[in-house]
Design an enzyme around this catalytic site. Structure first.
Site, PDB file in Angstrom:
ATOM      1  N   CYS A 238       0.595  -1.235   0.077  1.00 24.62           N
ATOM      2  CA  CYS A 238      -0.482  -0.004   0.460  1.00 24.62           C
ATOM      3  C   CYS A 238       0.647   0.992   0.301  1.00 24.62           C
ATOM      4  O   CYS A 238       0.945   1.803   0.746  1.00 24.62           O
ATOM      5  CB  CYS A 238      -0.878   0.130   1.330  1.00 24.62           C
ATOM      6  SG  CYS A 238      -0.110  -0.486   2.858  1.00 24.62           S
TER       7      CYS A 238
ATOM      8  N   VAL B 229       0.037   5.162   0.606  1.00 26.41           N
ATOM      9  CA  VAL B 229      -1.299   4.852   1.780  1.00 26.41           C
ATOM     10  C   VAL B 229      -2.832   5.065   0.972  1.00 26.41           C
ATOM     11  O   VAL B 229      -3.576   4.572   0.838  1.00 26.41           O
ATOM     12  CB  VAL B 229      -0.973   5.843   3.172  1.00 26.41           C
ATOM     13  CG1 VAL B 229      -0.040   5.482   3.779  1.00 26.41           C
ATOM     14  CG2 VAL B 229      -0.930   6.923   2.728  1.00 26.41           C
TER      15      VAL B 229
ATOM     16  N   ARG C  49      -3.826   4.204  -1.661  1.00 27.85           N
ATOM     17  CA  ARG C  49      -4.299   3.185  -2.401  1.00 27.85           C
ATOM     18  C   ARG C  49      -5.174   1.979  -1.430  1.00 27.85           C
ATOM     19  O   ARG C  49      -6.125   1.641  -1.906  1.00 27.85           O
ATOM     20  CB  ARG C  49      -3.072   2.647  -2.812  1.00 27.85           C
ATOM     21  CG  ARG C  49      -3.105   1.087  -4.086  1.00 27.85           C
ATOM     22  CD  ARG C  49      -1.614   0.106  -4.205  1.00 27.85           C
ATOM     23  NE  ARG C  49      -2.392  -1.831  -4.020  1.00 27.85           N
ATOM     24  CZ  ARG C  49      -2.989  -2.290  -3.532  1.00 27.85           C
ATOM     25  NH1 ARG C  49      -3.269  -1.917  -2.013  1.00 27.85           N
ATOM     26  NH2 ARG C  49      -3.228  -3.570  -4.353  1.00 27.85           N
ATOM     27  N   ASP C  50      -4.780   2.943  -0.284  1.00 26.50           N
ATOM     28  CA  ASP C  50      -5.517   1.760   0.731  1.00 26.50           C
ATOM     29  C   ASP C  50      -7.164   2.445   0.684  1.00 26.50           C
ATOM     30  O   ASP C  50      -7.815   1.647   0.934  1.00 26.50           O
ATOM     31  CB  ASP C  50      -5.579   1.885   2.161  1.00 26.50           C
ATOM     32  CG  ASP C  50      -3.874   1.042   2.491  1.00 26.50           C
ATOM     33  OD1 ASP C  50      -3.647  -0.020   2.159  1.00 26.50           O
ATOM     34  OD2 ASP C  50      -3.148   1.784   3.498  1.00 26.50           O
ATOM     35  N   ILE C  51      -7.370   3.486   0.387  1.00 25.31           N
ATOM     36  CA  ILE C  51      -8.616   3.729  -0.048  1.00 25.31           C
ATOM     37  C   ILE C  51      -9.869   3.177  -0.449  1.00 25.31           C
ATOM     38  O   ILE C  51     -10.663   2.638   0.116  1.00 25.31           O
ATOM     39  CB  ILE C  51      -8.723   5.490  -0.780  1.00 25.31           C
ATOM     40  CG1 ILE C  51      -8.341   5.999   0.332  1.00 25.31           C
ATOM     41  CG2 ILE C  51      -9.785   5.882  -0.943  1.00 25.31           C
ATOM     42  CD1 ILE C  51      -7.979   7.374  -0.428  1.00 25.31           C
TER      43      ILE C  51
END
Lengths: 110, 480
Positions: free
Chosen positions: A61, A64, A66-68
């Site tokens: 990730c 970060v 991308r975590d969404i």
């Protein structure tokens, strides 16, 4: 392995070892059956949280943002992101690539 | 930057070789052989000077690979240790288990011989044996105890091996017959079986003996050095007369009438007896042996019959001629009789990675006429190397001492050598004769071993590429 062809017994054992690193652990199931992977980020073994199977952290990730999508699309997690299923289906429509367009994600006001 | 991105790769420990237009890797710490493709060759090329993960992936994507493919190939090569990083832990060769089951017992039925081969390690100037005051012929009781010891010490193995040796083995043929009967009965009672073989100088072979050997499926190796003018140089009777004329008709009769096992020949190369190709042709084509193996004499370099360095160079040149021939045969699907290649192919097929050069003192022991246990037949009757007695078993302390010194981990010279999985420092006995220590690596033949290992790797690679099915027959051949 795709790029190294094993030619003797020891090489075949190494080949099996490397393949085993990427395999799911399937216990008590019929040969050939795929493991049952439940939906939800806490249960699906998608990369994204700590480290990959080799102990590395590259390609997880990062950044970060991308975590969404792990929270918003695959796994509704109301504490952090808007509800994609019922109330805010278009919340991320302007954000094509999270790593670049994350600024276009806005807060929502119910 | 993450730990993975920052990880710097360097080439692992391998021997790269080309054969049949392809590139191969021999991964030394494992003994594994892989064929490379364009991509893996590219990665190995890139990491030659050391390269961090992120740069390596970037370099691959520049060449047109997707990030996923690039990550995958790097992962493959890293996990198989073709490329390594600072966090790759070296895995030293493990100690064999303390209760390693015995596989082979070499019974020296007698230490007497009717020949006086001048190079013999048993009676030559470099002998390690001290047979004075010991029995010259093994008795039935000692032989029986030895068989019982073999069966009791071989764990769960279904089949174990007994090799009859000497002196001249057939000088005690009556005992050999008794042992075969006793061993077969005892093993059968336990639901197991015993495989027999013997080594002989062939002088005492008779039609009756050949019939017995064939009926009992006893493998036979004849010690013989080639055509008469070469064989008779050193393989002589006590009066100096050569033994060729006596043994040639007996060998022909043996090969004609022993139908149950292949008959092999073992040639000792000495100064002046180095014409390997001519020797091979004679033994294979004129006498009809199934397989012929060659080894240079074990001796101090000062002896007149020792082969000097130019001599060994010549031997290797001739080995190459036979090796090329072996490959031609293999590509046609035929087995050539040059054992030196076939034996190495079997080891490469398994991917052996030896802790010790051979099974001596571990899976194999020698027993002398007195009942003394020795690491192998070459040490039989030597007070210095005795590891126990057949009546009391193995002296574990002495065994540990012998195995500890012979272990590859203690042979520092070997640690940078790509041939060590197969060689492991070479023969304990040769080391003792040369350096006075069974655990000393045989540094006098390193270059020779390396060149020969590379030759055999190339043969293996070529056969893998062009006739891979041929290699399957090495699955059952003894390796190690």
């Amino acid at each position: 392995m795709k790029h190294m062809r094993p030619l003797n017994r020891k090489a075949k054992r190494i080949d099996q070892f490397v393949a085993s690193l990427d395999e799911d652990v399937v216990a008590l199931q019929n040969p050939g059956a795929r493991p049952h992977v439940p939906m939800g980020c806490a249960l699906s073994f998608s990369p994204g949280w700590e480290v990959d199977s080799g102990g590395g952290t590259a390609g997880l990730c990062q950044p970060v943002e991308r975590d969404i999508y792990d929270c918003y699309v695959t796994c509704f997690w109301p504490a952090q992101v808007p509800d994609h299923l019922n109330n805010y289906p278009d919340w991320a429509s302007k954000c094509a690539v999270a790593t670049k367009d994350w600024r276009k994600l806005d807060l929502v006001y119910p | 930057m993450t730990a993975t991105e920052a990880r710097v790769y360097t080439p692992g420990e391998f021997k790269e070789f080309d054969a049949a237009g392809e590139t191969f890797l021999y991964l030394v710490p494992a003994g594994a052989i892989f064929q490379l493709d364009e991509t893996s060759r590219l990665v190995l090329d890139l990491v030659k000077q050391g390269m961090p993960h992120d740069q390596l992936v970037a370099a691959l994507t520049e060449k047109g690979y997707s990030i996923g493919d690039a990550e995958e190939i790097v992962h493959e090569l890293h996990m198989s240790r073709a490329i390594i990083s600072a966090d790759t832990k070296p895995e030293p060769v493990a100690e064999p288990p303390a209760d390693f089951p015995l596989m082979t017992l070499v019974l020296n039925l007698t230490n007497q011989c009717n020949l006086s081969c001048q190079y013999c390690y048993e009676f030559g100037e470099d002998k390690v044996a001290t047979p004075e005051g010991k029995p010259k012929f093994m008795d039935y009781e000692t032989a029986k105890q030895s068989i019982d010891y073999l069966l009791a010490s071989s764990g769960e193995r279904e089949t174990v091996h007994v090799t009859f040796f000497g002196g001249e083995t057939l000088m005690n043929f009556p005992l050999l017959k008794q042992v075969v009967t006793y061993a077969n009965e005892t093993a059968a009672a336990q639901g197991r079986s015993i495989d027999f073989s013997l080594t002989t100088n062939a002088t005492l072979l008779t039609p009756q003996i050949v019939e017995f050997l064939s009926e009992n499926k006893i493998g036979v190796t004849v010690s013989m050095d080639g055509p008469p003018e070469l064989h008779d140089k050193l393989r002589v009777f006590a009066n100096g007369k050569g033994s060729y004329d006596i043994i040639a008709p007996r060998v022909r009769a043996l090969i004609a009438n022993h139908k149950t096992r292949p008959i092999t020949c073992r040639v000792t190369l000495t100064n002046g007896v180095t014409d390997v190709v001519r020797i091979y042709r004679h033994l294979k084509d004129e006498l009809g042996f199934h397989e012929i193996g060659f080894a240079p004499v074990t001796t101090s370099p000062d002896r007149l019959y020792a082969i000097n360095e130019p001599g060994m160079h010549g031997v290797l040149k001739q080995f190459h001629i036979l090796a090329d021939e072996w490959l031609e045969y293999a590509l046609r699907g035929e087995m050539h009789g040059f054992s030196n290649v076939s034996d190495t192919m079997a080891e490469l097929y398994q991917g052996v990675n030896k802790s010790h050069p051979c099974g001596a003192g571990l899976g194999l022991v020698g027993v002398g006429p007195s009942g003394d246990i020795a690491p192998c037949h070459r040490f039989v009757d030597s007070d210095t190397h005795v590891l126990g007695h057949i009546s009391t078993g193995m002296d574990k302390e002495k065994q540990q001492d012998f195995l500890g010194r012979g272990h590859i981990n203690t042979k520092y010279d070997c640690h940078t050598c790509f041939a060590r999985p197969l060689c492991a420092g070479g023969c304990h006995h040769e080391a003792y004769v040369r350096y006075g220590d069974t655990g000393h690596p045989n540094l006098h033949y390193c270059d020779w071993i390396r060149e020969w290992t590379e030759t055999c790797l190339k043969i293996y690679g070529t056969v893998s590429a062009k006739n891979p099915a041929f290699l399957e027959q090495f699955a059952e051949r003894k390796a190690l």
